[in-house]
Design a protein around this motif. Structure first.
Motif, PDB file in Angstrom:
ATOM      1  N   THR A  10      14.101  -2.668 -28.199  1.00  0.00           N
ATOM      2  CA  THR A  10      13.331  -3.267 -29.288  1.00  0.00           C
ATOM      3  C   THR A  10      14.230  -3.603 -30.472  1.00  0.00           C
ATOM      4  OG1 THR A  10      12.696  -1.058 -30.075  1.00  0.00           O
ATOM      5  CG2 THR A  10      11.125  -2.211 -28.669  1.00  0.00           C
ATOM      6  N   ASN A  11      15.209  -2.764 -30.749  1.00  0.00           N
ATOM      7  CA  ASN A  11      16.143  -3.068 -31.848  1.00  0.00           C
ATOM      8  C   ASN A  11      16.978  -4.302 -31.543  1.00  0.00           C
ATOM      9  OD1 ASN A  11      15.349  -0.918 -33.469  1.00  0.00           O
ATOM     10  ND2 ASN A  11      16.812   0.480 -32.533  1.00  0.00           N
ATOM     11  N   LEU A  12      17.502  -4.397 -30.329  1.00  0.00           N
ATOM     12  CA  LEU A  12      18.299  -5.564 -29.957  1.00  0.00           C
ATOM     13  C   LEU A  12      17.449  -6.827 -29.853  1.00  0.00           C
ATOM     14  CD1 LEU A  12      20.806  -4.075 -27.366  1.00  0.00           C
ATOM     15  CD2 LEU A  12      21.300  -4.932 -29.651  1.00  0.00           C
ATOM     16  N   LEU A  13      16.188  -6.668 -29.477  1.00  0.00           N
ATOM     17  CA  LEU A  13      15.284  -7.813 -29.451  1.00  0.00           C
ATOM     18  C   LEU A  13      15.125  -8.375 -30.863  1.00  0.00           C
ATOM     19  CD1 LEU A  13      13.392  -9.638 -27.864  1.00  0.00           C
ATOM     20  CD2 LEU A  13      11.605  -7.918 -28.160  1.00  0.00           C
ATOM     21  N   GLY A  14      15.022  -7.505 -31.852  1.00  0.00           N
ATOM     22  CA  GLY A  14      14.974  -7.948 -33.243  1.00  0.00           C
ATOM     23  C   GLY A  14      16.238  -8.701 -33.625  1.00  0.00           C
ATOM     24  N   PHE A  15      17.391  -8.213 -33.172  1.00  0.00           N
ATOM     25  CA  PHE A  15      18.658  -8.899 -33.421  1.00  0.00           C
ATOM     26  C   PHE A  15      18.634 -10.303 -32.825  1.00  0.00           C
ATOM     27  CE2 PHE A  15      22.728  -9.999 -31.371  1.00  0.00           C
ATOM     28  CZ  PHE A  15      23.497 -10.236 -32.498  1.00  0.00           C
ATOM     29  N   CYS A  16      18.168 -10.417 -31.584  1.00  0.00           N
ATOM     30  CA  CYS A  16      18.112 -11.730 -30.921  1.00  0.00           C
ATOM     31  C   CYS A  16      17.184 -12.680 -31.666  1.00  0.00           C
ATOM     32  CB  CYS A  16      17.637 -11.573 -29.484  1.00  0.00           C
ATOM     33  SG  CYS A  16      18.863 -10.823 -28.401  1.00  0.00           S
ATOM     34  N   LEU A  17      16.071 -12.170 -32.121  1.00  0.00           N
ATOM     35  CA  LEU A  17      15.134 -13.025 -32.850  1.00  0.00           C
ATOM     36  C   LEU A  17      15.717 -13.485 -34.179  1.00  0.00           C
ATOM     37  CD1 LEU A  17      11.778 -11.232 -32.017  1.00  0.00           C
ATOM     38  CD2 LEU A  17      12.747 -13.279 -30.961  1.00  0.00           C
ATOM     39  N   ILE A  18      16.502 -12.629 -34.823  1.00  0.00           N
ATOM     40  CA  ILE A  18      17.170 -13.023 -36.068  1.00  0.00           C
ATOM     41  C   ILE A  18      18.196 -14.121 -35.789  1.00  0.00           C
ATOM     42  CG2 ILE A  18      18.822 -12.245 -37.828  1.00  0.00           C
ATOM     43  CD1 ILE A  18      17.274  -9.580 -37.862  1.00  0.00           C
ATOM     44  N   VAL A  19      18.963 -13.985 -34.710  1.00  0.00           N
ATOM     45  CA  VAL A  19      19.952 -15.007 -34.350  1.00  0.00           C
ATOM     46  C   VAL A  19      19.259 -16.326 -34.047  1.00  0.00           C
ATOM     47  CG1 VAL A  19      21.662 -15.686 -32.616  1.00  0.00           C
ATOM     48  CG2 VAL A  19      21.703 -13.378 -33.550  1.00  0.00           C
ATOM     49  N   LEU A  20      18.189 -16.275 -33.244  1.00  0.00           N
ATOM     50  CA  LEU A  20      17.469 -17.506 -32.915  1.00  0.00           C
ATOM     51  C   LEU A  20      16.879 -18.164 -34.154  1.00  0.00           C
ATOM     52  CD1 LEU A  20      15.651 -16.526 -29.605  1.00  0.00           C
ATOM     53  CD2 LEU A  20      17.444 -18.232 -29.895  1.00  0.00           C
ATOM     54  N   THR A  21      16.312 -17.366 -35.047  1.00  0.00           N
ATOM     55  CA  THR A  21      15.739 -17.905 -36.280  1.00  0.00           C
ATOM     56  C   THR A  21      16.827 -18.505 -37.164  1.00  0.00           C
ATOM     57  OG1 THR A  21      13.979 -16.259 -36.189  1.00  0.00           O
ATOM     58  CG2 THR A  21      14.335 -17.345 -38.294  1.00  0.00           C
ATOM     59  N   SER A  22      17.970 -17.830 -37.252  1.00  0.00           N
ATOM     60  CA  SER A  22      19.084 -18.339 -38.059  1.00  0.00           C
ATOM     61  C   SER A  22      19.583 -19.673 -37.536  1.00  0.00           C
ATOM     62  CB  SER A  22      20.236 -17.337 -38.066  1.00  0.00           C
ATOM     63  OG  SER A  22      19.827 -16.115 -38.609  1.00  0.00           O
ATOM     64  N   ILE A  23      19.660 -19.793 -36.224  1.00  0.00           N
ATOM     65  CA  ILE A  23      20.109 -21.053 -35.625  1.00  0.00           C
ATOM     66  C   ILE A  23      19.125 -22.171 -35.946  1.00  0.00           C
ATOM     67  CG2 ILE A  23      20.435 -22.232 -33.410  1.00  0.00           C
ATOM     68  CD1 ILE A  23      21.664 -19.598 -32.377  1.00  0.00           C
ATOM     69  N   LYS A  24      17.851 -21.878 -35.855  1.00  0.00           N
ATOM     70  CA  LYS A  24      16.827 -22.898 -36.129  1.00  0.00           C
ATOM     71  C   LYS A  24      16.806 -23.283 -37.610  1.00  0.00           C
ATOM     72  CE  LYS A  24      15.397 -23.058 -31.941  1.00  0.00           C
ATOM     73  NZ  LYS A  24      15.891 -24.078 -31.077  1.00  0.00           N
ATOM     74  N   VAL A  25      16.936 -22.298 -38.497  1.00  0.00           N
ATOM     75  CA  VAL A  25      16.912 -22.570 -39.939  1.00  0.00           C
ATOM     76  C   VAL A  25      18.144 -23.360 -40.357  1.00  0.00           C
ATOM     77  CG1 VAL A  25      17.067 -21.472 -42.217  1.00  0.00           C
ATOM     78  CG2 VAL A  25      15.427 -20.624 -40.537  1.00  0.00           C
ATOM     79  N   ALA A  26      19.314 -22.990 -39.800  1.00  0.00           N
ATOM     80  CA  ALA A  26      20.558 -23.677 -40.166  1.00  0.00           C
ATOM     81  C   ALA A  26      20.681 -25.028 -39.471  1.00  0.00           C
ATOM     82  CB  ALA A  26      21.759 -22.797 -39.821  1.00  0.00           C
ATOM     83  N   ARG A  27      19.846 -25.273 -38.486  1.00  0.00           N
ATOM     84  CA  ARG A  27      19.829 -26.539 -37.735  1.00  0.00           C
ATOM     85  C   ARG A  27      21.206 -26.887 -37.162  1.00  0.00           C
ATOM     86  NH1 ARG A  27      16.201 -28.319 -42.171  1.00  0.00           N
ATOM     87  NH2 ARG A  27      14.120 -28.230 -41.270  1.00  0.00           N
ATOM     88  N   PHE A  28      21.808 -25.902 -36.483  1.00  0.00           N
ATOM     89  CA  PHE A  28      23.081 -26.162 -35.815  1.00  0.00           C
ATOM     90  C   PHE A  28      22.842 -27.115 -34.663  1.00  0.00           C
ATOM     91  CE2 PHE A  28      24.391 -21.786 -37.320  1.00  0.00           C
ATOM     92  CZ  PHE A  28      25.314 -22.256 -38.236  1.00  0.00           C
ATOM     93  N   ASN A  29      23.629 -28.156 -34.584  1.00  0.00           N
ATOM     94  CA  ASN A  29      23.497 -29.112 -33.490  1.00  0.00           C
ATOM     95  C   ASN A  29      24.244 -28.659 -32.243  1.00  0.00           C
ATOM     96  OD1 ASN A  29      21.944 -30.828 -35.038  1.00  0.00           O
ATOM     97  ND2 ASN A  29      23.728 -31.943 -35.806  1.00  0.00           N
ATOM     98  N   ASN A  30      25.337 -27.920 -32.431  1.00  0.00           N
ATOM     99  CA  ASN A  30      26.161 -27.508 -31.296  1.00  0.00           C
ATOM    100  C   ASN A  30      25.905 -26.061 -30.878  1.00  0.00           C
ATOM    101  OD1 ASN A  30      27.206 -26.330 -33.547  1.00  0.00           O
ATOM    102  ND2 ASN A  30      29.323 -26.956 -33.200  1.00  0.00           N
ATOM    103  N   ALA A  31      24.777 -25.515 -31.207  1.00  0.00           N
ATOM    104  CA  ALA A  31      24.489 -24.111 -30.929  1.00  0.00           C
ATOM    105  C   ALA A  31      23.654 -23.920 -29.670  1.00  0.00           C
ATOM    106  CB  ALA A  31      23.777 -23.491 -32.121  1.00  0.00           C
ATOM    107  N   THR A  32      23.688 -24.875 -28.755  1.00  0.00           N
ATOM    108  CA  THR A  32      22.838 -24.759 -27.571  1.00  0.00           C
ATOM    109  C   THR A  32      23.252 -23.610 -26.662  1.00  0.00           C
ATOM    110  OG1 THR A  32      24.156 -26.412 -26.429  1.00  0.00           O
ATOM    111  CG2 THR A  32      22.188 -27.194 -27.563  1.00  0.00           C
ATOM    112  N   ILE A  33      24.548 -23.348 -26.531  1.00  0.00           N
ATOM    113  CA  ILE A  33      24.998 -22.231 -25.690  1.00  0.00           C
ATOM    114  C   ILE A  33      24.567 -20.912 -26.311  1.00  0.00           C
ATOM    115  CG2 ILE A  33      27.024 -21.031 -24.796  1.00  0.00           C
ATOM    116  CD1 ILE A  33      28.399 -23.750 -24.571  1.00  0.00           C
ATOM    117  N   ILE A  34      24.739 -20.782 -27.610  1.00  0.00           N
ATOM    118  CA  ILE A  34      24.307 -19.578 -28.313  1.00  0.00           C
ATOM    119  C   ILE A  34      22.796 -19.421 -28.183  1.00  0.00           C
ATOM    120  CG2 ILE A  34      24.154 -18.448 -30.564  1.00  0.00           C
ATOM    121  CD1 ILE A  34      26.754 -19.939 -31.303  1.00  0.00           C
ATOM    122  N   ASP A  35      22.105 -20.523 -28.360  1.00  0.00           N
ATOM    123  CA  ASP A  35      20.651 -20.554 -28.207  1.00  0.00           C
ATOM    124  C   ASP A  35      20.227 -20.059 -26.829  1.00  0.00           C
ATOM    125  OD1 ASP A  35      18.637 -21.139 -29.942  1.00  0.00           O
ATOM    126  OD2 ASP A  35      18.672 -23.295 -29.615  1.00  0.00           O
TER     127      ASP A  35
END
Length: 100
Positions: free
Chosen positions: A15-40
């Motif tokens: 559950t803690n790591l799931l929160g980490f993943c959700l933060i990363v996904l949200t950060s990618i969406k908010v920052a609108r990275f175009n080349n972040a598909t692999i990270i995504d």
């Protein structure tokens, strides 16, 4: 009652790591990275695996059948391991993206 030695730890850490993943996904969406598909992709896979690990470890804790509980705990353990590998890959990709 079965000995649930790993299930509570898997549930808590997943559950803690799931929160980490959700933060990363949200950060990618908010920052609108175009080349972040692999990270995504790796973060999304890790999040799905962590959700499965959470569910399996919870079911292991709640199971009345000792054999089923042990099987669920073992599957949760391996699912968690694969999720950790995906999280590690995500961390490497995020680190190189920030350093470049």
């Amino acid at each position: 009652m079965a000995n649930h030695s790993k299930s509570p730890h898997i549930l808590n850490t997943s559950t803690n790591l799931l929160g980490f993943c959700l933060i990363v996904l949200t950060s990618i969406k908010v920052a609108r990275f175009n080349n972040a598909t692999i990270i995504d992709d790796f973060t999304g896979i890790a999040a799905l695996l962590l959700m499965a690990s959470c569910l399996l470890s919870f079911l292991s804790l709640k199971s009345k059948n000792d054999n089923r509980s042990e099987r669920l705990e073992q599957v949760a353990d391996y699912t968690f391991l694969v999720a950790l590998i995906c999280v590690s890959i995500t961390i490497v990709f995020v680190s190189f993206n920030l350093l470049s």
